[in-house]
Design an enzyme around this catalytic site. Structure first.
Site, mmCIF file in Angstrom:
data_model
loop_
_atom_site.group_PDB
_atom_site.id
_atom_site.type_symbol
_atom_site.label_atom_id
_atom_site.label_comp_id
_atom_site.label_asym_id
_atom_site.label_seq_id
_atom_site.Cartn_x
_atom_site.Cartn_y
_atom_site.Cartn_z
ATOM 1 N N GLU A 53 -56.078 -29.239 33.428
ATOM 2 C CA GLU A 53 -55.253 -30.106 32.594
ATOM 3 C C GLU A 53 -56.076 -30.835 31.550
ATOM 4 O O GLU A 53 -55.635 -31.038 30.432
ATOM 5 C CB GLU A 53 -54.496 -31.127 33.463
ATOM 6 C CG GLU A 53 -53.230 -31.670 32.824
ATOM 7 C CD GLU A 53 -53.412 -32.881 31.922
ATOM 8 O OE1 GLU A 53 -52.514 -33.162 31.123
ATOM 9 O OE2 GLU A 53 -54.471 -33.554 32.004
ATOM 10 N N ASP A 54 -57.305 -31.260 31.927
ATOM 11 C CA ASP A 54 -58.117 -32.009 30.967
ATOM 12 C C ASP A 54 -59.554 -31.526 30.991
ATOM 13 O O ASP A 54 -60.047 -31.027 32.019
ATOM 14 C CB ASP A 54 -58.038 -33.518 31.277
ATOM 15 C CG ASP A 54 -58.335 -34.368 30.045
ATOM 16 O OD1 ASP A 54 -58.489 -33.790 28.946
ATOM 17 O OD2 ASP A 54 -58.413 -35.601 30.176
ATOM 18 N N HIS A 114 -56.064 -35.399 37.217
ATOM 19 C CA HIS A 114 -55.214 -35.250 36.024
ATOM 20 C C HIS A 114 -56.118 -35.534 34.813
ATOM 21 O O HIS A 114 -57.104 -34.840 34.630
ATOM 22 C CB HIS A 114 -54.045 -36.232 36.209
ATOM 23 C CG HIS A 114 -52.875 -36.031 35.304
ATOM 24 N ND1 HIS A 114 -51.699 -36.732 35.463
ATOM 25 C CD2 HIS A 114 -52.678 -35.240 34.221
ATOM 26 C CE1 HIS A 114 -50.834 -36.360 34.528
ATOM 27 N NE2 HIS A 114 -51.404 -35.472 33.755
ATOM 28 N N ILE A 116 -59.103 -37.031 32.468
ATOM 29 C CA ILE A 116 -60.468 -37.483 32.768
ATOM 30 C C ILE A 116 -61.129 -38.048 31.517
ATOM 31 O O ILE A 116 -60.679 -37.821 30.389
ATOM 32 C CB ILE A 116 -61.358 -36.338 33.339
ATOM 33 C CG1 ILE A 116 -61.434 -35.160 32.357
ATOM 34 C CG2 ILE A 116 -60.830 -35.885 34.693
ATOM 35 C CD1 ILE A 116 -62.436 -34.092 32.772
ATOM 36 N N HIS A 133 -53.850 -38.269 41.655
ATOM 37 C CA HIS A 133 -52.521 -38.457 42.269
ATOM 38 C C HIS A 133 -52.539 -38.009 43.729
ATOM 39 O O HIS A 133 -51.874 -37.026 44.080
ATOM 40 C CB HIS A 133 -51.455 -37.665 41.510
ATOM 41 C CG HIS A 133 -51.353 -37.987 40.054
ATOM 42 N ND1 HIS A 133 -50.955 -39.217 39.583
ATOM 43 C CD2 HIS A 133 -51.618 -37.241 38.953
ATOM 44 C CE1 HIS A 133 -50.958 -39.209 38.256
ATOM 45 N NE2 HIS A 133 -51.362 -38.021 37.853
ATOM 46 N N ASN A 167 -51.492 -40.965 33.261
ATOM 47 C CA ASN A 167 -51.622 -39.596 32.760
ATOM 48 C C ASN A 167 -53.049 -39.329 32.301
ATOM 49 O O ASN A 167 -53.711 -38.434 32.796
ATOM 50 C CB ASN A 167 -50.621 -39.389 31.616
ATOM 51 C CG ASN A 167 -50.524 -37.942 31.187
ATOM 52 O OD1 ASN A 167 -51.502 -37.362 30.736
ATOM 53 N ND2 ASN A 167 -49.359 -37.345 31.358
ATOM 54 N N ASP A 168 -53.531 -40.131 31.334
ATOM 55 C CA ASP A 168 -54.895 -39.911 30.827
ATOM 56 C C ASP A 168 -55.596 -41.253 30.680
ATOM 57 O O ASP A 168 -54.967 -42.321 30.740
ATOM 58 C CB ASP A 168 -54.844 -39.151 29.496
ATOM 59 C CG ASP A 168 -56.198 -38.558 29.117
ATOM 60 O OD1 ASP A 168 -57.097 -38.496 29.976
ATOM 61 O OD2 ASP A 168 -56.353 -38.162 27.945
ATOM 62 N N ASN A 223 -49.226 -40.018 26.632
ATOM 63 C CA ASN A 223 -49.947 -38.953 27.340
ATOM 64 C C ASN A 223 -51.443 -39.019 27.049
ATOM 65 O O ASN A 223 -52.118 -39.926 27.529
ATOM 66 C CB ASN A 223 -49.299 -37.607 26.969
ATOM 67 C CG ASN A 223 -49.607 -36.525 27.968
ATOM 68 O OD1 ASN A 223 -50.767 -36.222 28.235
ATOM 69 N ND2 ASN A 223 -48.581 -35.948 28.556
ATOM 70 N N ASP A 268 -50.168 -33.106 24.046
ATOM 71 C CA ASP A 268 -50.689 -33.511 25.358
ATOM 72 C C ASP A 268 -52.041 -34.215 25.160
ATOM 73 O O ASP A 268 -52.092 -35.264 24.519
ATOM 74 C CB ASP A 268 -50.760 -32.267 26.266
ATOM 75 C CG ASP A 268 -50.768 -32.606 27.742
ATOM 76 O OD1 ASP A 268 -51.428 -33.579 28.121
ATOM 77 O OD2 ASP A 268 -50.137 -31.883 28.549
ATOM 78 N N ASN A 269 -53.126 -33.665 25.633
ATOM 79 C CA ASN A 269 -54.396 -34.404 25.569
ATOM 80 C C ASN A 269 -55.079 -34.286 24.209
ATOM 81 O O ASN A 269 -54.909 -33.305 23.493
ATOM 82 C CB ASN A 269 -55.331 -33.910 26.671
ATOM 83 C CG ASN A 269 -54.770 -34.222 28.040
ATOM 84 O OD1 ASN A 269 -54.008 -35.167 28.197
ATOM 85 N ND2 ASN A 269 -55.124 -33.407 29.024
HETATM 86 CA CA LIG Z 1 -52.050 -35.123 29.747
HETATM 87 CA CA LIG Z 2 -58.872 -37.263 28.676
#
Ligand SMILES: [Ca+2]
Ligand SMILES: [Ca+2]
Length: 354
Positions: A53-54, A114, A116, A133, A167-168, A223, A268-269
């Site tokens: 995800e990240d 999730h 980072i 989580h 989330n982030d 996000n 998103d990121n």
């Molecule tokens: Ca995200």
């Molecule tokens: Ca990040």
């Protein structure tokens, strides 16, 4: 007469619900399809099959990947496997992703990483901040990176009522960070309702050992978060509003809106390219496909590069796009020295030489 009023009210309620549903489809960009834009020198990264995800890259080219995110209602290709942190040295000719060991005492079985962020202290200590989580709860884990041992030493778990749906995260000190809450509520049903009703209650929180406070609010779904190279601005992606917010950091750590960039995709990121300060965004062109997984019609991927975000007319370039045949659900894109890493919410990850 009473019956007519009831019928009338029912009609209004149905119309309102229909309107909300239509609005949600628009927020998800449910009907958007994309044309693939390929890059010539890319391959899928071995060992990442269930999401990355990240991704965060240190100035020396060591990249951290958060892998294996799970969420109720979110697809997973490895539902029984806990998450982890992988590392890749981008200075190598053929870099491989290796899983970092985590110090004893930390609960690996419920690790569900999730967003980072890395932070380098004045004494060169490298910290890794991880949104976690465990059992679908919300914690922030702070680790110290021990390079010689390829391991992470767990230092601290942070739980706070102002961090209900994290989330982030962007670390700005050894125990200091900004984090996004993608929802106001933590309860899954209330989260769903919050999204459906389009309440715009998502926020950004500042955390330090002395003070924890909401510093920006009113987001549809806050996000990705990151910081400009000069540390003056914080960038926040609003996923369902298709926006990147530029917020000015004040001396009291509050954030004030400087500008908003509207895009045609679910952002998103966000990663920041060193020196140039360009923003690289992992985006979801179609959120409907992302959240309702159908292998015969998989979610697509899209990487945007935003140059000169503070200028009157920032340049937005689609660097990579794929209909899901190669990469599904891109959530992050990070660059280092001509190399591009693209991670996904629950699918694979791509390594490219630009
Ligand atoms: Ca995200
Ligand atoms: Ca990040």
């Amino acid at each position: 007469m009473g019956r007519l009023v009831t019928l009338g009210l029912l009609g209004i309620a149905v119309a309102l619900l229909g309107e909300r549903l239509l609005a949600l489809r628009n927020r998800l960009k449910a009907s958007r399809e994309i044309e693939s834009i390929d890059l010539p020198n890319c391959h899928l990264i071995k060992g990442i099959e269930a999401g990355s995800e990240d991704i965060d890259i240190l100035p020396n080219g060591l990249a951290f990947f958060s892998v294996g995110l799970q969420f109720p209602g979110l697809h997973s290709f490895a539902p029984d496997k806990p998450g982890g942190i992988l590392m890749m040295d981008l200075n190598e000719d053929k870099p491989r992703a290796l899983e970092l060991r985590i110090s004893r005492g930390f609960d690996l079985a419920s690790f569900n990483p999730h967003g980072i962020s890395t932070f380098i202290d004045n004494d060169d200590t490298v910290y890794l901040f991880v949104v976690n989580h465990p059992e679908f709860k919300n914690t922030i884990e702070i680790f110290k990176f021990e390079e010689e041992e390829n391991s992470l030493l767990h230092l601290k778990t942070i739980k706070h009522e102002l961090l209900p749906s994290t989330n982030d995260i962007i670390a700005i000190g050894p125990m200091h960070f900004y984090a996004t809450n993608d929802h106001y509520f933590s309860d899954p049903f209330l989260k769903y309702l919050e999204t459906y009703l389009n309440l715009h209650w998502a926020n950004v929180v500042y955390y330090s050992p002395n003070e924890v406070k909401v510093v920006a609010e009113g987001f549809d779904s806050a996000n990705g978060i990151n910081i400009s190279p000069d540390k003056k601005y914080i960038y926040v992606a609003d996923l369902l509003a298709h926006e990147i917010h530029v917020l000015k950091k004040q001396p009291d750590m509050n954030l004030t809106q400087a500008k908003v960039l509207s895009l045609d995709t679910l952002v998103d990121n966000l990663s920041i390219e060193p020196f140039s300060g360009d923003i690289w965004a992992g985006c979801h062109p179609n959120g409907q496909k992302l959240f309702v997984y159908d292998p015969s019609n998989p979610p697509s991927s899209e990487v945007l590069r935003i140059q000169n975000i503070l200028s009157e007319k920032p340049t937005v370039t689609t660097v990579y796009a794929n209909n899901g045949s190669v990469l599904q659900g891109s959530s992050v894109a990070s660059v280092y020295n001509g190399k591009l890493l693209i991670g996904t919410l629950y699918h694979r990850a791509l390594y490219c030489e630009l």
